[in-house]
Write a protein that holds these residues in place. Structure first.
Motif, PDB file in Angstrom:
ATOM      1  N   THR A 101       0.690  -1.429  -0.186  1.00  0.00           N
ATOM      2  CA  THR A 101       0.234   0.009  -0.327  1.00  0.00           C
ATOM      3  C   THR A 101       0.856   1.562  -0.161  1.00  0.00           C
ATOM      4  O   THR A 101       1.227   2.144  -1.120  1.00  0.00           O
ATOM      5  CB  THR A 101      -0.401  -0.034   1.051  1.00  0.00           C
ATOM      6  OG1 THR A 101      -0.470  -0.006   2.325  1.00  0.00           O
ATOM      7  CG2 THR A 101      -1.655  -1.036   1.473  1.00  0.00           C
ATOM      8  N   HIS A 102       1.648   0.612   1.125  1.00  0.00           N
ATOM      9  CA  HIS A 102       2.628   2.497   0.982  1.00  0.00           C
ATOM     10  C   HIS A 102       3.995   1.680   1.376  1.00  0.00           C
ATOM     11  O   HIS A 102       4.303   0.828   1.867  1.00  0.00           O
ATOM     12  CB  HIS A 102       2.831   3.559   1.475  1.00  0.00           C
ATOM     13  CG  HIS A 102       2.214   3.236   2.791  1.00  0.00           C
ATOM     14  ND1 HIS A 102       0.706   2.246   3.503  1.00  0.00           N
ATOM     15  CD2 HIS A 102       3.090   4.115   3.585  1.00  0.00           C
ATOM     16  CE1 HIS A 102       0.652   2.952   4.340  1.00  0.00           C
ATOM     17  NE2 HIS A 102       1.806   3.571   5.031  1.00  0.00           N
ATOM     18  N   LEU A 103       5.148   2.447   1.187  1.00  0.00           N
ATOM     19  CA  LEU A 103       6.467   2.115   2.038  1.00  0.00           C
ATOM     20  C   LEU A 103       6.807   2.114   3.034  1.00  0.00           C
ATOM     21  O   LEU A 103       8.346   2.451   3.772  1.00  0.00           O
ATOM     22  CB  LEU A 103       8.092   2.424   0.701  1.00  0.00           C
ATOM     23  CG  LEU A 103       7.121   1.852  -0.343  1.00  0.00           C
ATOM     24  CD1 LEU A 103       8.484   2.669  -1.568  1.00  0.00           C
ATOM     25  CD2 LEU A 103       7.575  -0.100  -0.555  1.00  0.00           C
ATOM     26  N   HIS A 104       6.164   2.829   4.096  1.00  0.00           N
ATOM     27  CA  HIS A 104       6.127   3.124   5.913  1.00  0.00           C
ATOM     28  C   HIS A 104       6.834   1.624   6.303  1.00  0.00           C
ATOM     29  O   HIS A 104       6.237   0.648   5.604  1.00  0.00           O
ATOM     30  CB  HIS A 104       5.075   3.468   6.692  1.00  0.00           C
ATOM     31  CG  HIS A 104       4.899   5.018   6.185  1.00  0.00           C
ATOM     32  ND1 HIS A 104       3.482   5.623   6.330  1.00  0.00           N
ATOM     33  CD2 HIS A 104       5.651   5.474   5.779  1.00  0.00           C
ATOM     34  CE1 HIS A 104       3.967   6.631   5.672  1.00  0.00           C
ATOM     35  NE2 HIS A 104       4.744   7.214   5.253  1.00  0.00           N
ATOM     36  N   PHE A 105       7.604   1.563   6.851  1.00  0.00           N
ATOM     37  CA  PHE A 105       8.766   0.132   7.149  1.00  0.00           C
ATOM     38  C   PHE A 105       7.527  -0.336   7.671  1.00  0.00           C
ATOM     39  O   PHE A 105       7.586  -1.743   7.500  1.00  0.00           O
ATOM     40  CB  PHE A 105       9.233   0.189   8.557  1.00  0.00           C
ATOM     41  CG  PHE A 105       8.762   1.183  10.189  1.00  0.00           C
ATOM     42  CD1 PHE A 105       8.507  -0.123  10.754  1.00  0.00           C
ATOM     43  CD2 PHE A 105       8.858   2.266  10.420  1.00  0.00           C
ATOM     44  CE1 PHE A 105       8.078   0.847  11.842  1.00  0.00           C
ATOM     45  CE2 PHE A 105       8.321   2.621  11.909  1.00  0.00           C
ATOM     46  CZ  PHE A 105       7.985   1.468  12.381  1.00  0.00           C
ATOM     47  N   ASP A 106       6.039  -0.238   8.826  1.00  0.00           N
ATOM     48  CA  ASP A 106       5.230  -1.416   9.076  1.00  0.00           C
ATOM     49  C   ASP A 106       4.590  -1.646   7.978  1.00  0.00           C
ATOM     50  O   ASP A 106       3.820  -3.080   8.456  1.00  0.00           O
ATOM     51  CB  ASP A 106       4.817  -0.626  10.726  1.00  0.00           C
ATOM     52  CG  ASP A 106       4.084   0.333   9.564  1.00  0.00           C
ATOM     53  OD1 ASP A 106       4.847   1.492   9.548  1.00  0.00           O
ATOM     54  OD2 ASP A 106       2.883   0.979   9.928  1.00  0.00           O
ATOM     55  N   HIS A 107       4.786  -1.787   6.429  1.00  0.00           N
ATOM     56  CA  HIS A 107       3.955  -2.037   5.162  1.00  0.00           C
ATOM     57  C   HIS A 107       4.772  -2.630   5.102  1.00  0.00           C
ATOM     58  O   HIS A 107       4.031  -4.096   3.884  1.00  0.00           O
ATOM     59  CB  HIS A 107       3.303  -1.170   5.098  1.00  0.00           C
ATOM     60  CG  HIS A 107       2.284  -0.042   5.701  1.00  0.00           C
ATOM     61  ND1 HIS A 107       0.785  -0.651   6.161  1.00  0.00           N
ATOM     62  CD2 HIS A 107       1.950   0.780   6.599  1.00  0.00           C
ATOM     63  CE1 HIS A 107       0.295   0.156   6.670  1.00  0.00           C
ATOM     64  NE2 HIS A 107       0.551   0.769   7.128  1.00  0.00           N
ATOM     65  N   CYS A 108       5.968  -2.802   4.413  1.00  0.00           N
ATOM     66  CA  CYS A 108       7.002  -3.146   3.755  1.00  0.00           C
ATOM     67  C   CYS A 108       7.598  -4.383   3.927  1.00  0.00           C
ATOM     68  O   CYS A 108       8.801  -4.726   3.142  1.00  0.00           O
ATOM     69  CB  CYS A 108       7.115  -1.964   2.513  1.00  0.00           C
ATOM     70  SG  CYS A 108       8.196  -1.216   3.178  1.00  0.00           S
ATOM     71  N   GLY A 184      -3.059  11.503   1.175  1.00  0.00           N
ATOM     72  CA  GLY A 184      -3.301  12.670   2.064  1.00  0.00           C
ATOM     73  C   GLY A 184      -2.081  11.985   3.212  1.00  0.00           C
ATOM     74  O   GLY A 184      -0.833  12.760   3.840  1.00  0.00           O
ATOM     75  N   HIS A 185      -1.895  10.557   3.287  1.00  0.00           N
ATOM     76  CA  HIS A 185      -0.997  10.003   4.708  1.00  0.00           C
ATOM     77  C   HIS A 185       0.512  10.142   4.304  1.00  0.00           C
ATOM     78  O   HIS A 185       1.315  10.378   5.105  1.00  0.00           O
ATOM     79  CB  HIS A 185      -1.925   8.335   4.447  1.00  0.00           C
ATOM     80  CG  HIS A 185      -0.509   7.668   5.745  1.00  0.00           C
ATOM     81  ND1 HIS A 185      -0.553   8.115   7.193  1.00  0.00           N
ATOM     82  CD2 HIS A 185      -0.118   6.544   5.649  1.00  0.00           C
ATOM     83  CE1 HIS A 185       0.211   7.443   7.104  1.00  0.00           C
ATOM     84  NE2 HIS A 185       0.525   6.867   6.357  1.00  0.00           N
ATOM     85  N   THR A 186       0.721   9.788   3.142  1.00  0.00           N
ATOM     86  CA  THR A 186       1.864  10.480   1.943  1.00  0.00           C
ATOM     87  C   THR A 186       1.497   9.315   0.375  1.00  0.00           C
ATOM     88  O   THR A 186       0.329   9.768   0.426  1.00  0.00           O
ATOM     89  CB  THR A 186       2.165   9.052   2.534  1.00  0.00           C
ATOM     90  OG1 THR A 186       4.232   8.416   1.835  1.00  0.00           O
ATOM     91  CG2 THR A 186       1.670   7.255   1.751  1.00  0.00           C
ATOM     92  N   ALA A 205      -5.553  -0.311   5.027  1.00  0.00           N
ATOM     93  CA  ALA A 205      -4.161   1.139   5.335  1.00  0.00           C
ATOM     94  C   ALA A 205      -4.175   1.996   6.346  1.00  0.00           C
ATOM     95  O   ALA A 205      -4.279   2.279   7.582  1.00  0.00           O
ATOM     96  CB  ALA A 205      -3.385   0.677   3.575  1.00  0.00           C
ATOM     97  N   ASP A 206      -3.406   2.878   5.560  1.00  0.00           N
ATOM     98  CA  ASP A 206      -3.338   3.770   6.624  1.00  0.00           C
ATOM     99  C   ASP A 206      -4.477   5.127   6.123  1.00  0.00           C
ATOM    100  O   ASP A 206      -4.583   6.615   6.901  1.00  0.00           O
ATOM    101  CB  ASP A 206      -2.031   4.666   6.589  1.00  0.00           C
ATOM    102  CG  ASP A 206      -0.915   3.910   7.399  1.00  0.00           C
ATOM    103  OD1 ASP A 206      -1.483   2.852   8.093  1.00  0.00           O
ATOM    104  OD2 ASP A 206       0.197   3.539   7.656  1.00  0.00           O
ATOM    105  N   LEU A 207      -5.432   4.502   5.364  1.00  0.00           N
ATOM    106  CA  LEU A 207      -6.401   5.863   5.112  1.00  0.00           C
ATOM    107  C   LEU A 207      -7.508   5.355   6.318  1.00  0.00           C
ATOM    108  O   LEU A 207      -7.269   6.892   6.497  1.00  0.00           O
ATOM    109  CB  LEU A 207      -7.116   5.243   4.205  1.00  0.00           C
ATOM    110  CG  LEU A 207      -8.226   5.940   3.424  1.00  0.00           C
ATOM    111  CD1 LEU A 207      -7.615   7.480   3.664  1.00  0.00           C
ATOM    112  CD2 LEU A 207      -9.264   6.074   2.389  1.00  0.00           C
TER     113      LEU A 207
END
Ligand SMILES: [Zn+2]
Length: 284
Positions: A101-108, A184-186, A205-207
């Motif tokens: 969903t995105h590349l913040h450490f807790d997702h990838c 908006g989040h990233t 995800a982070d939405l």
């Protein structure tokens, strides 16, 4: 189509950081914190099997980080990435597609591991790793506010090892699974929408990390453009309410899913329920 959800692990973050401008007297009533003001978050992945593809959505923190890093995230519990997949009948080589969903450490972080020679390798050797082109650009030229979340060892090996596939625009990835883009989040967060048994399931995800973040101003401090998040939430919540979408929460420690309802205060989550309950209901 077959869908499965599992919790890789839980971790903890500062409660205030997750609720932005909302005071603790309010968020504390709906999401409990410990004596250090930390709140528990899950890291739940979804597996979608359809048309001969096995798609894994997000993959947790992974095993590359040192003890110092891990001491800041307070990881606990969960099934683990590969054991969680194995329990649902999948080997790492079965996965054909990884959606990040995105590349913040807790997702990838789980997508790349360090082998016994210290080399980075793909956890899912036969998979394409899908990231939005906008997020790739954003994460590989990070601003100093998000810098700590974009760890090069989680990101660069995907490209070096030839697994990276950039998503340029919204649309269907495989029949029944489409990707939407939010900023908006990233920049360039991918939000998967899955058509399953006549319903639309949203991997939030982070939405919307938690059911508690459905009210419009309840936005994380981490978001790079909170006013854009506000606008994106409003638009999407209206669509989701009309379409009776079912929301799947990656980070909510207390609820796997919810629906939406219109109340006197605006759109709110219904009472949360488990993924098992959802499957039972939809497969009846
Ligand atoms: Zn994030």
């Amino acid at each position: 189509m077959k869908i499965s959800q599992f919790n890789i692990s839980n971790f903890k973050v500062d409660g205030g950081a997750m609720f932005g401008v909302v005071p603790k007297t309010m968020w504390g009533k709906v999401y409990p914190s410990d004596e250090n003001n930390l709140i528990p978050l899950s890291l739940k992945s979804l597996v979608v099997e359809a048309n001969g593809r096995v798609v894994l959505i997000d993959n947790g923190i992974g095993s590359k980080q040192d003890a110092k890093f891990m001491s800041h995230v307070y990881a606990f519990g969960g099934e683990g990435l590969l054991p969680g997949l194995a329990a649902r009948g999948y080997r790492p080589e079965d996965v054909t597609d990884v959606i990040l969903t995105h590349l913040h450490f807790d997702h990838c972080g789980g997508g790349i591991f360090r082998d016994s020679h210290g080399k980075f390798q793909l956890t899912f050797p036969n998979a394409l790793y899908h990231v939005s082109a906008a997020q790739w650009e954003w994460a590989t030229h990070p601003n100093s506010r998000e810098d700590d979340s974009f760890l090069p060892e989680n990101i660069l090996p995907m490209k070096e090892l030839g697994a990276l596939h950039l998503i340029e625009s919204e649309g269907e990835l495989i029949p029944g699974l489409s990707l939407r883009i939010f900023n908006g989040h990233t920049r360039g967060q991918l939000i998967p929408l899955i058509s399953y048994r006549g319903k639309t399931l949203v991997f939030c995800a982070d939405l919307f990390p938690f059911t508690a973040q459905i009210p419009l101003p309840w936005i994380m401090s981490y978001d790079v453009e909170p006013l854009k998040t506000l606008q994106e939430k409003e638009q999407f919540l209206n669509e989701a309410l009309r379409g009776n979408y079912i929301l799947l929460y990656e980070h909510d420690y207390f609820a796997d899913c919810s629906r939406l309802q219109l109340t006197a205060k605006g759109i709110r989550a219904t009472e949360g329920f488990s993924f098992q309950q959802l499957l039972k209901e939809l497969n009846e």
